[in-house]
Write a protein that holds these residues in place. Structure first.
Motif, mmCIF file in Angstrom:
data_model
loop_
_atom_site.group_PDB
_atom_site.id
_atom_site.type_symbol
_atom_site.label_atom_id
_atom_site.label_comp_id
_atom_site.label_asym_id
_atom_site.label_seq_id
_atom_site.Cartn_x
_atom_site.Cartn_y
_atom_site.Cartn_z
ATOM 1 N N PHE A 21 0.824 -1.204 0.000
ATOM 2 C CA PHE A 21 0.000 0.000 0.000
ATOM 3 C C PHE A 21 0.866 1.265 0.000
ATOM 4 O O PHE A 21 0.655 2.176 -0.810
ATOM 5 N N PHE A 22 1.839 1.335 0.893
ATOM 6 C CA PHE A 22 2.634 2.562 1.004
ATOM 7 C C PHE A 22 3.522 2.781 -0.227
ATOM 8 O O PHE A 22 3.706 3.918 -0.660
ATOM 9 N N GLN A 23 4.044 1.702 -0.810
ATOM 10 C CA GLN A 23 4.852 1.849 -2.022
ATOM 11 C C GLN A 23 4.012 2.412 -3.165
ATOM 12 O O GLN A 23 4.464 3.279 -3.919
ATOM 13 N N LEU A 24 2.771 1.948 -3.274
ATOM 14 C CA LEU A 24 1.916 2.347 -4.397
ATOM 15 C C LEU A 24 1.188 3.665 -4.165
ATOM 16 O O LEU A 24 1.001 4.442 -5.096
ATOM 17 N N HIS A 25 0.758 3.897 -2.930
ATOM 18 C CA HIS A 25 -0.173 5.004 -2.692
ATOM 19 C C HIS A 25 0.346 6.113 -1.781
ATOM 20 O O HIS A 25 -0.270 7.177 -1.719
ATOM 21 N N ALA A 26 1.413 5.866 -1.047
ATOM 22 C CA ALA A 26 1.882 6.888 -0.104
ATOM 23 C C ALA A 26 3.412 6.922 -0.056
ATOM 24 O O ALA A 26 4.022 6.662 0.974
ATOM 25 N N PRO A 27 4.055 7.236 -1.206
ATOM 26 C CA PRO A 27 5.523 7.202 -1.257
ATOM 27 C C PRO A 27 6.198 8.269 -0.390
ATOM 28 O O PRO A 27 7.407 8.218 -0.187
ATOM 29 N N ALA A 28 5.420 9.211 0.150
ATOM 30 C CA ALA A 28 6.001 10.232 1.032
ATOM 31 C C ALA A 28 6.366 9.640 2.394
ATOM 32 O O ALA A 28 7.008 10.307 3.209
ATOM 33 N N TRP A 29 5.949 8.384 2.629
ATOM 34 C CA TRP A 29 6.231 7.711 3.906
ATOM 35 C C TRP A 29 7.106 6.485 3.659
ATOM 36 O O TRP A 29 6.889 5.739 2.713
ATOM 37 N N GLU A 30 8.063 6.272 4.550
ATOM 38 C CA GLU A 30 8.926 5.083 4.446
ATOM 39 C C GLU A 30 8.580 4.139 5.590
ATOM 40 O O GLU A 30 8.910 4.384 6.755
ATOM 41 N N LEU A 31 7.884 3.059 5.248
ATOM 42 C CA LEU A 31 7.443 2.105 6.268
ATOM 43 C C LEU A 31 8.648 1.339 6.817
ATOM 44 O O LEU A 31 9.471 0.839 6.062
ATOM 45 N N ARG A 32 8.720 1.264 8.140
ATOM 46 C CA ARG A 32 9.820 0.552 8.799
ATOM 47 C C ARG A 32 9.251 -0.470 9.785
ATOM 48 O O ARG A 32 8.189 -0.249 10.363
ATOM 49 N N PRO A 33 9.975 -1.569 9.988
ATOM 50 C CA PRO A 33 9.459 -2.620 10.881
ATOM 51 C C PRO A 33 9.573 -2.245 12.357
ATOM 52 O O PRO A 33 10.389 -1.404 12.747
#
Length: 197
Positions: A21-33
């Motif tokens: 989801f974040f890669q496709l729709h919210a690239p302004a955020w970098e998801l981290r574990p």
């Protein structure tokens, strides 16, 4: 530069869905574990309360933006169980499915719904978004499909004619509870990104 965002979950299935989801729709955020040493007790009485508890605890502990979801299966004939206890209904996915099948034996009412609440909290612990999604379906008497995770092989969605475990990721995102919540989150993120600059 992308803004770091900690996913307050160690569930690999959720990580895959949120990452996509974040890669496709919210690239302004970098998801981290989530750091392995961090655990949060889910002591809320609703999906929304648990999502908020997890996101706030992680944000305040790490001083980072955090996102958490709480989701689960509510079966009408079982009084809404397993509900917020869906992940703790039995030790693993196979055992959870076996317990559900056992408890549903001989019950004609197979109505059920999957629920998802997602909370986004800023580094100061302030709630910046809280969204929910619900998908209605039925519990089958036996497993169907190889995909998904959790209760997916038993959850049949009549309008699609498939279980979650038979759907492609795109199909599941289109009709599923988490996909609905993520679409609502996307709108909130766009508003938030404009305000953050």
């Amino acid at each position: 530069m992308a803004r770091p965002l900690i996913l307050a979950s160690s569930n690999s299935g959720k990580w895959r869905e949120f990452s996509t989801f974040f890669q496709l729709h919210a690239p302004a955020w970098e998801l981290r574990p989530l750091p392995a040493e961090l655990t949060v007790e889910e002591s809320g009485s609703t999906f929304a309360e648990n999502a908020l508890l997890k996101a706030k605890a992680v944000a305040e502990s790490l001083g980072e933006w955090a996102i958490a979801d709480d989701s689960g299966l509510a079966v009408a004939a079982l009084g809404g169980a397993p509900g917020i206890h869906s992940a703790r209904y039995a030790p693993d996915d196979a055992a959870r499915i076996q317990r559900l099948l056992r408890e549903m034996e001989g019950i004609p009412n197979r109505q059920a719904s999957f629920h998802c609440a997602i909370a986004l909290v800023d580094p100061q612990g302030q709630v910046r978004a809280l969204v929910e999604g619900i998908c209605h379906g039925e519990i089958l008497a036996q497993r169907r499909g190889k995909g998904g995770f959790g209760y997916d092989p038993l959850f049949w969605v009549p309008e699609v004619g498939l279980t979650f475990a038979e759907m492609s990721p795109a199909q599941k995102e289109a009709v599923g509870h988490r996909g609905q919540a993520l679409r609502a989150l996307k709108e909130q993120l766009l508003i938030l990104e404009r305000s953050l600059g």
